[in-house]
Design an enzyme around this catalytic site. Structure first.
Site, short mmCIF file in Angstrom:
data_model
loop_
_atom_site.label_atom_id
_atom_site.label_comp_id
_atom_site.label_asym_id
_atom_site.label_seq_id
_atom_site.Cartn_x
_atom_site.Cartn_y
_atom_site.Cartn_z
N TYR A 196 0.83 -1.22 0.00
CA TYR A 196 0.00 0.00 0.00
C TYR A 196 0.86 1.27 0.00
CZ TYR A 196 -4.29 -2.62 0.21
OH TYR A 196 -5.34 -3.45 -0.13
N ASN B 21 -18.30 0.41 -19.50
CA ASN B 21 -17.20 -0.48 -19.15
C ASN B 21 -16.38 -0.79 -20.41
OD1 ASN B 21 -15.85 -1.96 -17.23
ND2 ASN B 21 -17.48 -3.47 -16.92
N LEU B 22 -15.16 -1.23 -20.20
CA LEU B 22 -14.33 -1.60 -21.34
C LEU B 22 -14.91 -2.81 -22.05
CD1 LEU B 22 -11.75 -0.70 -22.74
CD2 LEU B 22 -10.48 -2.30 -21.30
N CYS C 75 -5.24 3.38 13.34
CA CYS C 75 -4.46 2.58 14.29
C CYS C 75 -5.28 1.37 14.71
CB CYS C 75 -4.11 3.44 15.50
SG CYS C 75 -3.16 2.51 16.73
N HIS D 48 -14.76 1.71 -0.23
CA HIS D 48 -13.68 0.79 0.14
C HIS D 48 -12.51 1.51 0.80
CE1 HIS D 48 -15.24 -2.37 -2.98
NE2 HIS D 48 -15.93 -2.36 -1.86
N GLY E 38 -16.64 1.19 -15.19
CA GLY E 38 -15.32 0.58 -15.01
C GLY E 38 -15.24 -0.38 -13.83
N ARG F 32 1.39 1.81 -3.58
CA ARG F 32 0.17 2.33 -4.23
C ARG F 32 0.00 3.82 -3.91
NH1 ARG F 32 1.05 -1.84 -5.27
NH2 ARG F 32 1.87 -0.59 -6.98
P1 NAD Z 1 -11.77 -4.65 -11.31
O1 NAD Z 1 -10.30 -4.46 -11.43
O2 NAD Z 1 -12.30 -5.93 -10.78
O3 NAD Z 1 -12.42 -4.44 -12.74
C1 NAD Z 1 -12.03 -3.37 -13.55
C2 NAD Z 1 -13.07 -3.14 -14.62
O4 NAD Z 1 -12.68 -2.00 -15.36
C3 NAD Z 1 -13.21 -4.28 -15.62
O5 NAD Z 1 -14.58 -4.49 -15.89
C4 NAD Z 1 -12.48 -3.78 -16.87
O6 NAD Z 1 -13.04 -4.26 -18.08
C5 NAD Z 1 -12.74 -2.28 -16.74
N1 NAD Z 1 -11.75 -1.42 -17.39
C6 NAD Z 1 -10.42 -1.60 -17.56
N2 NAD Z 1 -9.88 -0.56 -18.22
C7 NAD Z 1 -10.90 0.30 -18.47
C8 NAD Z 1 -11.00 1.55 -19.13
N3 NAD Z 1 -9.94 2.15 -19.68
N4 NAD Z 1 -12.21 2.16 -19.21
C9 NAD Z 1 -13.31 1.57 -18.68
N5 NAD Z 1 -13.28 0.38 -18.04
C10 NAD Z 1 -12.10 -0.24 -17.94
O7 NAD Z 1 -12.26 -3.41 -10.49
P2 NAD Z 1 -13.42 -3.22 -9.43
O8 NAD Z 1 -14.67 -3.81 -9.98
O9 NAD Z 1 -13.36 -1.80 -9.06
O10 NAD Z 1 -12.97 -4.09 -8.17
C11 NAD Z 1 -11.65 -4.08 -7.74
C12 NAD Z 1 -11.39 -3.64 -6.31
O11 NAD Z 1 -10.02 -3.29 -6.31
C13 NAD Z 1 -12.12 -2.41 -5.84
O12 NAD Z 1 -12.77 -2.75 -4.69
C14 NAD Z 1 -11.05 -1.37 -5.51
O13 NAD Z 1 -11.09 -0.98 -4.15
C15 NAD Z 1 -9.72 -2.05 -5.72
N6 NAD Z 1 -8.82 -1.32 -6.64
C16 NAD Z 1 -8.80 0.03 -6.65
C17 NAD Z 1 -7.96 0.70 -7.55
C18 NAD Z 1 -7.96 2.20 -7.53
O14 NAD Z 1 -8.32 2.80 -6.52
N7 NAD Z 1 -7.58 2.87 -8.63
C19 NAD Z 1 -7.17 -0.01 -8.43
C20 NAD Z 1 -7.20 -1.40 -8.39
C21 NAD Z 1 -8.04 -2.06 -7.49
#
Ligand code: NAD
Length: 225
Positions: free
Chosen positions: A47, A192-193, A108, A100, A166, A50
């Site tokens: 983290y 979505n993609l 803490c 999330h 997304g 990140r």
């Molecule tokens: P996921 O990673 O499971 O799914 C990502 C989705 O985004 C997919 O459906 C994919 O097809 C789509 N995608 C990819 N590139 C795209 C684009 N350019 N435009 C539109 N759509 C696109 O993500 P989720 O459903 O959010 O679940 C993952 C968990 O992971 C979340 O709970 C989150 O907290 C965490 N996470 C957060 C981040 C962040 O904060 N940026 C990054 C990674 C994971």
């Protein structure tokens, strides 16, 4: 509601993208309470990386389009994000709920202190009780309860238009929100993609990169008001 996909074009990898891994790690190894209990240093290092990456990225046109939509929207509006990054707020979103948690917060595990946090957490004592190890990212891990569920449920019960942007539809309870919105009589749209897990539950689908499809969708909504 947004998921990791909206931040992908800003340079933040999605969760499951390449083979179910998040930046090369299995979800179970970095994003569960059990992982933190087993190897806190690995989780904190993950983290910390990140959090540092946030300084190198910017909101993209999709984040900015949602901020424009909110500013122009008359009536109730709520942006629920599953993302832990801060790109929505940097784009100007205000009525925003991080279900999330947030990378830029820490808490803490010993005394309950919680606040904004922009530095690393590994090897840092709690500023309130001084104990070490004690700090963890203020993130909702798998098996933990999301933040703000009551407020989200209330918004869904009164929802006229629901968009999921997304998100893969694999993470619960977020994956079930479309069903709640439908029951309330909302029009439901997936942006979505590619089709997510619950794609067939939406009235309307628009597939493509968020920077394109979200920007076009928002422009249509605002033009049709
Ligand atoms: P996921 O990673 O499971 O799914 C990502 C989705 O985004 C997919 O459906 C994919 O097809 C789509 N995608 C990819 N590139 C795209 C684009 N350019 N435009 C539109 N759509 C696109 O993500 P989720 O459903 O959010 O679940 C993952 C968990 O992971 C979340 O709970 C989150 O907290 C965490 N996470 C957060 C981040 C962040 O904060 N940026 C990054 C990674 C994971």
């Amino acid at each position: 509601m947004t998921g990791a996909g909206i931040s992908a074009e800003s340079g933040l990898p999605t969760f499951r993208g390449a083979g179910g891994l998040w930046e090369g790690h299995r979800v179970e190894d970095v994003a569960t309470p059990r992982a933190f209990a087993r190897d806190p240093d690995l989780v904190l290092r993950f983290y910390d990386a990140r959090r540092r990456a946030l300084a190198t990225v910017e909101p993209n046109p999709a984040h900015r389009a949602l901020a424009r939509l909110e500013a122009a929207w008359e009536g109730p509006f709520l942006l629920v994000t599953q993302n832990v990054d801060d790109l929505h707020e940097r784009a100007g979103s205000k009525r925003l709920l991080h279900m999330h948690g947030e990378l830029l917060r820490a808490r803490c595990t010993r005394c309950g202190w919680a606040d904004r946090w922009s530095g690393d957490l590994l090897g840092v004592a709690c500023p309130a009780c001084g104990r070490l190890p004690a700090l963890r990212p203020d993130i909702v891990w798998f098996e933990e309860i999301p933040i703000g569920l009551e407020r989200i449920e209330a918004a869904l019960a009164d929802c006229r238009l629901f968009a999921a942007i997304g998100t893969s539809g694999r993470v619960w309870p977020a994956a079930g929100f479309v069903e709640r919105a439908r029951r309330a009589g909302a029009h439901t749209v997936e942006l979505n993609l590619e089709p997510g897990e619950a794609s067939d539950r939406f009235h309307e689908q628009r597939f493509g990169p968020a920077s394109r499809v979200v920007t076009a969708w928002v422009a249509e909504l605002l033009a049709g008001r």
